[in-house]
Design a protein around this motif. Sequence first.
Motif, short mmCIF file in Angstrom:
data_model
loop_
_atom_site.label_atom_id
_atom_site.label_comp_id
_atom_site.label_asym_id
_atom_site.label_seq_id
_atom_site.Cartn_x
_atom_site.Cartn_y
_atom_site.Cartn_z
N MET A 57 0.69 -1.27 -0.07
CA MET A 57 0.24 -0.24 -0.03
C MET A 57 1.13 1.28 -0.21
SD MET A 57 -3.23 0.99 2.67
CE MET A 57 -4.12 0.67 2.44
N ASN A 58 0.41 2.26 -1.04
CA ASN A 58 0.79 3.46 -0.93
C ASN A 58 0.99 4.57 0.00
OD1 ASN A 58 2.84 2.75 -2.64
ND2 ASN A 58 1.36 2.98 -3.99
N THR A 63 -2.63 6.18 0.21
CA THR A 63 -2.38 7.21 -1.31
C THR A 63 -4.32 7.71 -1.36
OG1 THR A 63 -0.38 7.43 -1.54
CG2 THR A 63 -1.87 7.81 -3.41
N ASP A 64 -4.87 6.60 -1.38
CA ASP A 64 -6.41 6.77 -2.10
C ASP A 64 -6.90 7.59 -1.32
OD1 ASP A 64 -6.87 4.95 0.24
OD2 ASP A 64 -7.77 3.31 -1.08
N ILE A 65 -6.75 7.73 -0.18
CA ILE A 65 -7.58 8.79 0.80
C ILE A 65 -7.15 10.20 0.95
CG2 ILE A 65 -9.22 6.60 1.49
CD1 ILE A 65 -7.82 8.06 4.40
N LYS A 66 -6.09 10.62 0.39
CA LYS A 66 -5.27 11.55 0.47
C LYS A 66 -6.39 13.10 0.56
CE LYS A 66 -3.28 12.91 -2.28
NZ LYS A 66 -2.37 13.89 -3.58
N ASP A 67 -6.71 13.26 -0.71
CA ASP A 67 -7.39 14.28 -1.58
C ASP A 67 -8.50 14.53 -0.72
OD1 ASP A 67 -5.77 14.75 -3.63
OD2 ASP A 67 -6.78 13.45 -5.48
N ASP A 68 -9.36 13.17 -0.26
CA ASP A 68 -10.55 13.29 0.63
C ASP A 68 -10.47 14.35 2.08
OD1 ASP A 68 -11.99 12.36 -1.24
OD2 ASP A 68 -12.16 10.48 -0.61
#
Length: 108
Positions: free
Chosen positions: A1-2, A64-69
């Motif tokens: 996971m990143n 990384t997949d929730i960073k923008d949120d």
Amino acid sequence: MNYEVIFCIINAGFSELVMDAAKEVGARGGTVMHAKGTANKDAEQFFQITIQPDKEVVMILVPTDIKDDVLHAIYKNAGLKSEGSGIAFSMPVNNVVGLSPVNPEEKD
């Protein structure tokens, strides 16, 4: 996971506002460091804000997949136009150790 690390620099006393917003969209926790701002009067006039010298830096490690949120939630609840006058940015993280996955089947 990143992973990415999000830093939010906010007026002292508002770090809970940042963490509450981040947790609502999936962040698990963070670290708060006390700091002192050094911006000058030109920056205050440009951004049309008053800069308080006492700051807190909230550091949040997120997938990384929730960073923008998380960034959008922080901006909405604690951005420059709020009482906390926060700014936030993220940076990529190359390696992570010591984290336990939310789902035990996941591996870092």
